[in-house]
Design a protein around this motif. Structure first.
Motif, PDB file in Angstrom:
ATOM      1  N   ARG A 195       0.831  -1.204   0.000  1.00  0.00           N
ATOM      2  CA  ARG A 195       0.000   0.000   0.000  1.00  0.00           C
ATOM      3  C   ARG A 195       0.867   1.256   0.000  1.00  0.00           C
ATOM      4  N   LEU A 196       1.919   1.241   0.788  1.00  0.00           N
ATOM      5  CA  LEU A 196       2.800   2.399   0.891  1.00  0.00           C
ATOM      6  C   LEU A 196       3.428   2.722  -0.470  1.00  0.00           C
ATOM      7  N   ILE A 197       3.987   1.704  -1.118  1.00  0.00           N
ATOM      8  CA  ILE A 197       4.666   1.901  -2.406  1.00  0.00           C
ATOM      9  C   ILE A 197       3.685   2.341  -3.489  1.00  0.00           C
ATOM     10  N   SER A 198       2.471   1.795  -3.440  1.00  0.00           N
ATOM     11  CA  SER A 198       1.479   2.144  -4.467  1.00  0.00           C
ATOM     12  C   SER A 198       0.744   3.438  -4.141  1.00  0.00           C
ATOM     13  N   GLY A 199       0.974   3.963  -2.913  1.00  0.00           N
ATOM     14  CA  GLY A 199       0.328   5.213  -2.522  1.00  0.00           C
ATOM     15  C   GLY A 199      -1.115   5.071  -2.102  1.00  0.00           C
ATOM     16  N   LYS A 200      -1.533   3.838  -1.775  1.00  0.00           N
ATOM     17  CA  LYS A 200      -2.914   3.590  -1.357  1.00  0.00           C
ATOM     18  C   LYS A 200      -3.009   3.668   0.158  1.00  0.00           C
ATOM     19  N   VAL A 201      -3.779   4.622   0.635  1.00  0.00           N
ATOM     20  CA  VAL A 201      -3.936   4.804   2.082  1.00  0.00           C
ATOM     21  C   VAL A 201      -5.123   3.985   2.562  1.00  0.00           C
ATOM     22  N   TYR A 202      -4.889   3.217   3.631  1.00  0.00           N
ATOM     23  CA  TYR A 202      -5.995   2.457   4.222  1.00  0.00           C
ATOM     24  C   TYR A 202      -6.746   3.383   5.170  1.00  0.00           C
ATOM     25  N   ASP A 203      -7.910   3.879   4.724  1.00  0.00           N
ATOM     26  CA  ASP A 203      -8.583   4.933   5.478  1.00  0.00           C
ATOM     27  C   ASP A 203      -9.868   4.485   6.139  1.00  0.00           C
ATOM     28  N   ASP A 204     -10.041   3.186   6.367  1.00  0.00           N
ATOM     29  CA  ASP A 204     -11.202   2.710   7.093  1.00  0.00           C
ATOM     30  C   ASP A 204     -11.085   3.199   8.540  1.00  0.00           C
ATOM     31  N   PRO A 205     -12.100   3.867   9.069  1.00  0.00           N
ATOM     32  CA  PRO A 205     -11.974   4.442  10.415  1.00  0.00           C
ATOM     33  C   PRO A 205     -11.722   3.369  11.472  1.00  0.00           C
ATOM     34  N   ALA A 206     -10.771   3.651  12.358  1.00  0.00           N
ATOM     35  CA  ALA A 206     -10.430   2.687  13.408  1.00  0.00           C
ATOM     36  C   ALA A 206     -11.474   2.724  14.518  1.00  0.00           C
ATOM     37  N   CYS A 227       6.952   1.375  19.853  1.00  0.00           N
ATOM     38  CA  CYS A 227       7.726   0.924  18.685  1.00  0.00           C
ATOM     39  C   CYS A 227       7.033   1.353  17.395  1.00  0.00           C
ATOM     40  N   VAL A 228       5.717   1.216  17.355  1.00  0.00           N
ATOM     41  CA  VAL A 228       4.944   1.618  16.171  1.00  0.00           C
ATOM     42  C   VAL A 228       5.082   3.124  15.942  1.00  0.00           C
ATOM     43  N   CYS A 229       5.126   3.899  17.009  1.00  0.00           N
ATOM     44  CA  CYS A 229       5.310   5.352  16.870  1.00  0.00           C
ATOM     45  C   CYS A 229       6.661   5.664  16.226  1.00  0.00           C
ATOM     46  N   LYS A 230       7.688   4.900  16.590  1.00  0.00           N
ATOM     47  CA  LYS A 230       9.015   5.077  15.973  1.00  0.00           C
ATOM     48  C   LYS A 230       8.953   4.716  14.484  1.00  0.00           C
ATOM     49  N   ILE A 231       8.242   3.636  14.183  1.00  0.00           N
ATOM     50  CA  ILE A 231       8.079   3.217  12.784  1.00  0.00           C
ATOM     51  C   ILE A 231       7.330   4.289  12.002  1.00  0.00           C
ATOM     52  N   ALA A 232       6.255   4.818  12.604  1.00  0.00           N
ATOM     53  CA  ALA A 232       5.446   5.850  11.941  1.00  0.00           C
ATOM     54  C   ALA A 232       6.278   7.087  11.631  1.00  0.00           C
ATOM     55  N   GLU A 233       7.144   7.474  12.576  1.00  0.00           N
ATOM     56  CA  GLU A 233       8.009   8.635  12.370  1.00  0.00           C
ATOM     57  C   GLU A 233       9.014   8.382  11.252  1.00  0.00           C
ATOM     58  N   PHE A 234       9.573   7.179  11.229  1.00  0.00           N
ATOM     59  CA  PHE A 234      10.518   6.802  10.167  1.00  0.00           C
ATOM     60  C   PHE A 234       9.839   6.829   8.793  1.00  0.00           C
ATOM     61  N   ARG A 256       7.108   8.425   7.957  1.00  0.00           N
ATOM     62  CA  ARG A 256       6.700   9.795   7.612  1.00  0.00           C
ATOM     63  C   ARG A 256       7.862  10.575   7.015  1.00  0.00           C
ATOM     64  N   LYS A 257       9.039  10.446   7.630  1.00  0.00           N
ATOM     65  CA  LYS A 257      10.203  11.207   7.168  1.00  0.00           C
ATOM     66  C   LYS A 257      10.748  10.679   5.841  1.00  0.00           C
ATOM     67  N   LYS A 258      10.835   9.367   5.722  1.00  0.00           N
ATOM     68  CA  LYS A 258      11.472   8.797   4.532  1.00  0.00           C
ATOM     69  C   LYS A 258      10.529   8.689   3.341  1.00  0.00           C
ATOM     70  N   TYR A 259       9.267   8.348   3.605  1.00  0.00           N
ATOM     71  CA  TYR A 259       8.334   8.064   2.498  1.00  0.00           C
ATOM     72  C   TYR A 259       7.176   9.054   2.406  1.00  0.00           C
ATOM     73  N   VAL A 260       7.159  10.037   3.308  1.00  0.00           N
ATOM     74  CA  VAL A 260       6.090  11.053   3.331  1.00  0.00           C
ATOM     75  C   VAL A 260       4.723  10.353   3.321  1.00  0.00           C
ATOM     76  N   TYR A 261       4.584   9.435   4.228  1.00  0.00           N
ATOM     77  CA  TYR A 261       3.359   8.634   4.341  1.00  0.00           C
ATOM     78  C   TYR A 261       2.950   8.597   5.808  1.00  0.00           C
ATOM     79  N   GLU A 262       1.704   8.981   6.079  1.00  0.00           N
ATOM     80  CA  GLU A 262       1.202   9.014   7.447  1.00  0.00           C
ATOM     81  C   GLU A 262       0.434   7.723   7.750  1.00  0.00           C
ATOM     82  N   LEU A 263       0.886   7.009   8.767  1.00  0.00           N
ATOM     83  CA  LEU A 263       0.151   5.819   9.182  1.00  0.00           C
ATOM     84  C   LEU A 263      -1.195   6.221   9.782  1.00  0.00           C
TER      85      LEU A 263
END
Length: 281
Positions: free
Chosen positions: A215-226, A244-251, A253-260
């Motif tokens: 999904r990240l590479i294809s630019g598809k955001v999974y937007d089903d409400p949690a 740990c997930v917060c660290k992954i999310a930050e990584f 966001r910075k590298k791939y400009v993708y918000e979890l």
């Protein structure tokens, strides 16, 4: 059409005037026929024009021992999938689906059922393919008068997911693998562990990463409400995994400009908690 190879009484390989090969099916189409004989076009039920040598070879090998009705049923499921998804599917799907349905039915008749450990992820992240999997179970039941378990809908959905990977997607596999590796390394570093790569929990974790990376590479955001209540419970109960997930999310966001999304954070936290708990245990 002229017979080039007889696979069984119902299936032959033919060549047209240009020399192009076609796999032709029909009940009794090759009865008392041999190589070089002509085929009556009125006896033809299905034609498969597979473009790659790999697909031709595997299909020819597979259908020799599989009933014609299973091949026809699989073809109907593929046709439905193409219409429902509205996209091109890799022709290898015919081979994998015929083989899977035949094997599943044989196992079921022997009293053996296989649990799908990924059913939860498949249902969540591939709802269209899962819908087709459920529809396939209906079609199988109508044809064979028996109902395969829901786990099989998930397995069929995975065959469809694989078949959706076009040439561009295949070229992205390097990047997908790289993202998986980066996230896996963050988890290893945070918890200072080496994964048991034979563990089913590791397999689930890696499969989840693959779904996310695609999904990240294809630019598809999974937007089903949690589910906010579930999200808060998981966040509090699995604090270390969530951090740990917060660290992954930050990584990411910075590298791939993708918000979890919250949903992605939720399920990634659960998967990390499971794989770490089992690894440390």
């Amino acid at each position: 059409m002229i017979i080039d190879k007889v696979l069984n009484n119902n299936v032959v390989v033919t060549k047209d005037a240009s020399g192009a090969e076609t796999i032709v099916m029909g009940r009794g189409i090759a009865f008392k026929k041999k190589v070089g004989d002509f085929i009556d076009s009125e006896m033809i039920d299905k034609e498969f024009r597979l473009t790659t040598n790999e697909a031709k070879s595997k299909f020819e090998e597979l259908i020799v021992d599989i009933p014609l009705e299973i091949i026809e049923l699989s073809e109907e499921i593929v046709a439905y999938a193409k219409t429902y998804l509205g996209k091109r599917l890799n022709e290898m799907l015919y081979i994998s689906l015929v083989d899977h349905i035949h094997t599943s039915l044989m196992r079921f008749l022997d009293g053996i059922t296989v649990k799908n450990a990924l059913l939860w992820d498949i249902r969540r992240f591939y709802p269209d393919e899962y819908h087709i999997g459920l529809k396939a179970l209906d079609m199988i039941e109508e044809c064979k008068k028996l109902r395969l378990p829901e786990d099989e809908a998930g397995f069929i959905a995975l065959h469809l997911v694989n078949a959706e990977m076009d040439e561009e997607s295949m070229q992205n596999m390097y990047h997908i693998t790289k993202v998986m590796q980066e996230i896996s390394n963050i988890v290893k570093y945070v918890f200072n562990v080496d994964f048991d790569e034979d563990s089913v929990y590791y397999y689930r974790f890696i499969t989840h990463l693959k779904f996310f990376a695609q999904r990240l590479i294809s630019g598809k955001v999974y937007d089903d409400p949690a589910d906010d209540e579930l999200y808060d419970v998981v966040k509090m109960k699995y604090k270390n995994a969530y951090e740990c997930v917060c660290k992954i999310a930050e990584f990411i966001r910075k590298k791939y400009v993708y918000e979890l999304t919250k949903e992605e954070k939720l399920y990634l936290t659960i998967h990390i908690e499971r794989v770490i708990y089992k690894t440390q245990k």
